[in-house]
Design an enzyme around this catalytic site. Structure first.
Site, PDB file in Angstrom:
ATOM      1  N   SER A 183      49.636   1.489 -29.579  1.00 15.81           N
ATOM      2  CA  SER A 183      50.753   2.346 -29.524  1.00 15.81           C
ATOM      3  C   SER A 183      50.963   2.715 -27.859  1.00 15.81           C
ATOM      4  CB  SER A 183      50.533   3.424 -30.087  1.00 15.81           C
ATOM      5  OG  SER A 183      51.709   4.367 -30.328  1.00 15.81           O
ATOM      6  N   ASN A 184      51.508   3.705 -27.665  1.00 14.14           N
ATOM      7  CA  ASN A 184      51.776   4.285 -26.313  1.00 14.14           C
ATOM      8  C   ASN A 184      51.999   5.632 -26.280  1.00 14.14           C
ATOM      9  OD1 ASN A 184      54.829   4.923 -26.490  1.00 14.14           O
ATOM     10  ND2 ASN A 184      54.998   2.630 -27.033  1.00 14.14           N
TER      11      ASN A 184
END
Ligand code: CTP
Length: 395
Positions: A204-205
């Protein structure tokens, strides 16, 4: 600020009814004409005499009292209907179209927009049926204000407190403010995506969704009917929108593209993962001594697909987060993805981009416009972006 405005106030059975007295006082003080409708349950909490005095008008509460078509006249009279507090019981009736008392009859007869401030105990507020009813009301065009968290009548602490009278007043003033997006449909994506590696791990980020949520809220303030497609974030799901929760880029692709055709404006703020694991392990990957190599494949570019399939008249806005040759890269992205606007966050500017409560953006338009804004809170940035974009939406 509300001079000449006619407001129907609906009050239901909740302890927050006492706060409705302050709210009516604020409406009147700001110049509005107010007519109050109370349910029988509301009168268990505050007497109707309080409201007839504050509004200087008789309170309507018995469907069969006096002229039985009063609900129709009242429904046609108002410029805005405010139901506060809106109990779980009454909002379920509104969602279903049940008409069994003066307030539900006025709601069904109302020709004006409706704003609601729910109030109930936390367990009732979190019940799936309440969630379903609120979503239905939002789809029906009702502006639902968020609830507060704090001490509840039950003695418990949690979500469900009615919005404060001052906040309801602000929402009402906003409602009567300039509404260039009235009658328009706006679709916003926000937050990160999660690409699953196995049942417990993902890629993810650091996107928090703050910018997208601020844009969705501002679009609603400007009168739009808003759908918000959100990746996993820690923000309150409550807001003036229909919320669609997604996890992966593939889910976001479906959520966005299946709703895109009839939108007037689409804003893609989500930090969509560009890559996903080629293989998902259905069982948790056990650690081993050797290195783990993951093969990643491309996800679909949602914005590009939206650009390729954009119907005439729709305005499409993308975001670009760049670290070098910012302007050239942003302009190239706008062209490649067939966008009308691109919003550039330059990561080299401190206080801009992911996380944080501030942002510094430049908005580029396909016709060569360029507007650079100072570092500001994301709420103000959202207002700047929508001001820049709104003018191009066909009326
Ligand atoms: N975006 C998207 N779908 C993706 C990736 C990005 O819709 N799979 C959208 C983002 O929401 C944003 C815009 O595209 O509005 C910019 O994304 P970005 O990844 O920066 O653009 P690319 O040109 O794909 O990436 P790069 O900077 O690596 O060239």
């Amino acid at each position: 600020m509300l001079a000449g405005k006619k407001i129907i106030v609906g009050i239901t059975g909740s302890i927050a009814a006492y706060k409705a007295a302050l709210m009516v006082r604020l409406f009147v003080k700001n110049g509005a004409e107010v007519r109050v409708v109370m349910t029988e349950a509301a009168k268990q909490f505050v007497g109707s005499l309080t409201f007839s005095n504050l509004s200087q008008q008789p309170v309507f509460s018995g469907l069969w009292d006096g002229n039985w078509t009063e609900h129709v006249h009242l429904g046609a009279w108002g410029d805005l209907m405010v139901v506060a507090p809106a109990s779980a019981n009454t909002l379920s009736k509104f969602a279903l179209g049940i008409c069994d008392n003066a307030l539900t009859a006025v709601y069904l007869s109302a020709k004006c927009p409706v704003l609601m401030a729910p109030a109930m105990d936390a367990d009732m507020y979190q019940h799936p049926s309440t969630f379903r009813n609120l979503n239905q009301l939002k789809k029906d065009g009702v502006q639902v204000l968020g609830v507060g968290t704090g001490f509840l009548a039950s003695g418990l602490v949690g979500e469900g407190r009615m919005a404060e009278p001052e906040d309801i007043l602000e929402a009402v003033i906003n409602h009567f403010g300039p509404r260039p997006l009235h009658g328009k449909k706006v679709l916003v994506s926000a937050g990160p995506t999660r690409e699953a590696i196995d049942p417990v791990r993902f890629i993810s980020n650091g996107s928090t969704g703050t910018m997208g949520y601020a844009l969705a809220r501002q679009a609603a303030n400007l009168g739009a009917t808003v759908t918000l497609v959100s990746g996993p974030v820690a923000l309150s799901p409550d807001g003036p929108w229909e919320l669609i929760n997604v996890n992966s880029a593939a889910e976001m692709f479906v959520a966005m593209t299946s709703r895109s055709a009839d939108q007037d404006l689409i804003i893609m703020t989500a930090a969509v993962g560009d890559y996903q694991p080629v293989e998902f392990s259905p069982t948790k990957i056990k650690k081993a001594d050797k290195n783990l190599v993951l093969e990643l494949g491309r996800t679909q570019d949602i914005l590009r697909h939206l650009g390729d399939t954009k119907p005439a008249g729709q305005v499409l806005v993308g975001f670009a987060l760049e670290t070098n040759d910012e302007e050239a890269h942003a302009l190239d992205k706008m062209k490649r993805k067939n966008l009308d606007f691109i919003v550039l966050n330059a990561l080299c500017d401190s206080g801009a981009g992911f996380g944080g409560s501030t942002n510094k953006v430049t908005v580029f338009g396909r016709d060569g416009q360029k507007q650079s804004f100072e570092l500001k809170g994301k709420v103000e940035v959202a207002a700047d972006i929508l001001n820049a974009v709104c003018k191009t939406i066909q009326q």
